[in-house]
Design an enzyme around this catalytic site. Structure first.
Site, PDB file in Angstrom:
ATOM      1  N   ARG A 248      -1.473  78.872  64.159  1.00 27.79           N
ATOM      2  CA  ARG A 248      -2.674  79.684  64.429  1.00 27.79           C
ATOM      3  C   ARG A 248      -3.848  79.021  63.703  1.00 27.79           C
ATOM      4  NH1 ARG A 248      -2.199  86.002  63.785  1.00 27.79           N
ATOM      5  NH2 ARG A 248      -4.014  85.888  65.158  1.00 27.79           N
TER       6      ARG A 248
ATOM      7  N   ASP B 268      -9.840  86.457  57.383  1.00 28.76           N
ATOM      8  CA  ASP B 268      -8.955  85.325  57.677  1.00 28.76           C
ATOM      9  C   ASP B 268      -9.486  84.038  57.078  1.00 28.76           C
ATOM     10  OD1 ASP B 268      -8.135  87.382  59.774  1.00 28.76           O
ATOM     11  OD2 ASP B 268      -6.583  85.833  59.822  1.00 28.76           O
TER      12      ASP B 268
ATOM     13  N   GLY C  92      -1.607  88.355  59.819  1.00 28.50           N
ATOM     14  CA  GLY C  92      -2.381  88.635  58.611  1.00 28.50           C
ATOM     15  C   GLY C  92      -2.417  87.353  57.788  1.00 28.50           C
TER      16      GLY C  92
ATOM     17  N   LYS D  91     -10.880  89.905  62.149  1.00 27.17           N
ATOM     18  CA  LYS D  91     -10.488  90.339  63.493  1.00 27.17           C
ATOM     19  C   LYS D  91     -11.698  90.695  64.357  1.00 27.17           C
ATOM     20  CE  LYS D  91      -7.243  90.288  64.858  1.00 27.17           C
ATOM     21  NZ  LYS D  91      -6.829  89.116  65.661  1.00 27.17           N
TER      22      LYS D  91
HETATM   23  O1  MRU Z   1      -4.563  88.504  64.309  1.00 28.74           O
HETATM   24  P1  MRU Z   1      -4.106  89.086  63.008  1.00 28.74           P
HETATM   25  O2  MRU Z   1      -3.398  90.391  63.154  1.00 28.74           O
HETATM   26  O3  MRU Z   1      -3.324  88.083  62.193  1.00 28.74           O
HETATM   27  O4  MRU Z   1      -5.461  89.380  62.230  1.00 28.74           O
HETATM   28  C1  MRU Z   1      -5.398  89.910  60.953  1.00 28.74           C
HETATM   29  C2  MRU Z   1      -6.726  90.205  60.385  1.00 28.74           C
HETATM   30  O5  MRU Z   1      -7.748  90.005  60.995  1.00 28.74           O
HETATM   31  C3  MRU Z   1      -6.750  90.699  58.969  1.00 28.74           C
HETATM   32  O6  MRU Z   1      -7.858  91.540  58.769  1.00 28.74           O
HETATM   33  C4  MRU Z   1      -6.873  89.498  58.027  1.00 28.74           C
HETATM   34  O7  MRU Z   1      -5.871  88.552  58.283  1.00 28.74           O
HETATM   35  C5  MRU Z   1      -6.805  89.919  56.617  1.00 28.74           C
HETATM   36  S1  MRU Z   1      -5.156  90.225  56.150  1.00 28.74           S
HETATM   37  C6  MRU Z   1      -5.036  90.767  54.592  1.00 28.74           C
END
Ligand code: MRU
Length: 364
Positions: free
Chosen positions: A91, A243, A55, A254
């Protein structure tokens, strides 16, 4: 937020020793609640890379504490810069990672060497605390969207969300889920459709878990079900997190978010993105061309992890021998498909004008 009556954040400094970092291991949820102790920068890097924490806002906060661990070991400028460059590679898509590391380095460069460790912990704590406050504000600014639907329809609003943008994805409260928690806490009966979010199932594993702990009514759906539900008037509002958002309002989130936005547009369902300003990359405009999209291990598509009847956590293979898989982890939803952004300063159109109205200091 609370887990079985106890208040938690997703990351904190161990009160016993005052310097090691505690995180909830999200790869074990929803089956086990395990708290990990991080004592070295490399462990913070691995926690981000392997998605023990994930996240965008939580990735940023973890990197900040990772740099504080580095400052404790060696506060020399070149060592700080090396540690930050390494953490930045954990990441690629979440902008909060770069944002938090730049902010930490700025503070450390302006601090005498013998005070850097203390300053690094203070700055990481400020990043974490501000995240909580910003998400709380997002909750308040998103609340009217849900309240208006409840008022107009005289029934429980149905909100659809994708992935996990709840408190587990931040330091507390969440982004997309903050308005949902706020509405629930204000006594508005609502129901959440939770996309399972293959391949890693952050919706089924994490969003469903945290909504359940908080008592918010919800139903997990296969990712492919959202369009059908929207066509049949069963979704009043979509709220997702992000993100990275460009200065023009393009949104990386995502994988699968873009398809939900297309379906929402087709069915006339409002599609909102909840985002703290730490996720906005003011340096770029065109999300499709400029946002780096993480490519993850194909094994995440080829397999699935769950709990066996005996209670152990098992991973099983889904594909026939010889079939390939590919795993882009994010996609970009162009700004015209986004009804608006919910930020800590209020709601805006997903556009350069909308964003600079809320953040005039970023106008160029
Ligand atoms: O791959 P992840 O689980 O880190 O992806 C998270 C997301 O896509 C969330 O929607 C995004 O980080 C927003 S978090 C408040």
């Amino acid at each position: 937020m609370r887990i079985d009556g106890t208040s938690y954040r997703t990351i904190w400094v161990d009160p016993e020793d005052g310097w090691s970092i505690r995180i909830i291991d999200q790869t074990r949820l929803p089956w086990r609640l395990e708290i990990l102790r991080l004592t070295e920068t490399e462990q913070a890097f691995k926690a981000i890379r392997t998605m023990q924490v994930r996240g965008a806002p939580l990735i940023g906060a973890t990197a900040a504490y990772g740099l504080a661990l580095a400052a404790r070991q060696d506060p020399a400028t070149d060592s700080m810069e090396r540690a930050a460059a390494h953490l930045a590679e954990a990441r690629p898509t979440a902008f909060n990672l770069t944002w938090a590391l730049q902010r930490m380095l700025q503070r450390l460069r302006n601090t005498p060497r013998n005070e850097r460790a203390e300053a690094a912990y203070a700055e990481a704590a400020a990043i974490a605390d501000e995240d909580v406050e910003q998400n709380k504000a997002i909750g308040w600014h998103g609340l009217p969207l849900i309240a208006a639907i409840a008022e107009a329809n005289r029934r429980s609003p149905n909100v659809l969300t994708h992935c996990n943008a709840g408190w587990l994805a931040t330091v507390d409260w969440g982004t997309a889920l903050a308005p949902i928690y706020r509405a629930h806490d204000e006594g508005i009966a609502l129901h959440v459709w939770v996309d399972e979010t293959r391949p890693r199932n952050q919706g089924a594993s994490l969003t469903a878990w945290e909504l359940g702990r908080h008592g918010v009514p919800h139903t997990v759906i296969a990712d492919n079900a959202g369009g059908h539900l929207m066509q049949h008037g069963m979704v009043d509002l979509v709220i997702v997190g992000a993100d990275r958002v460009t200065r023009n309002g393009d949104v990386a989130n995502k994988i699968g978010t873009y398809l939900k936005a297309l379906a929402a547009r087709e069915s006339g369902v409002p599609f909102w993105v909840a985002v703290p300003s730490s996720t906005i990359d003011w340096e770029i405009a065109d999300g499709i061309k400029e946002i780096p999209i993480e490519e993850r291990d194909a094994g995440e598509v080829a397999s699935i992890t769950g709990r066996s009847a005996e209670g152990s956590i098992v991973r099983v293979c889904l594909l026939p021998d010889g079939s390939n898989a590919v795993n882009p982890a994010f996609d970009v939803t162009p700004a015209p498909l986004v009804s608006g952004l919910i930020t800590e300063r209020g709601r805006s159109a997903a556009s350069r004008e909308g964003l600079t109205c809320l953040f005039p200091e970023q106008a160029r």
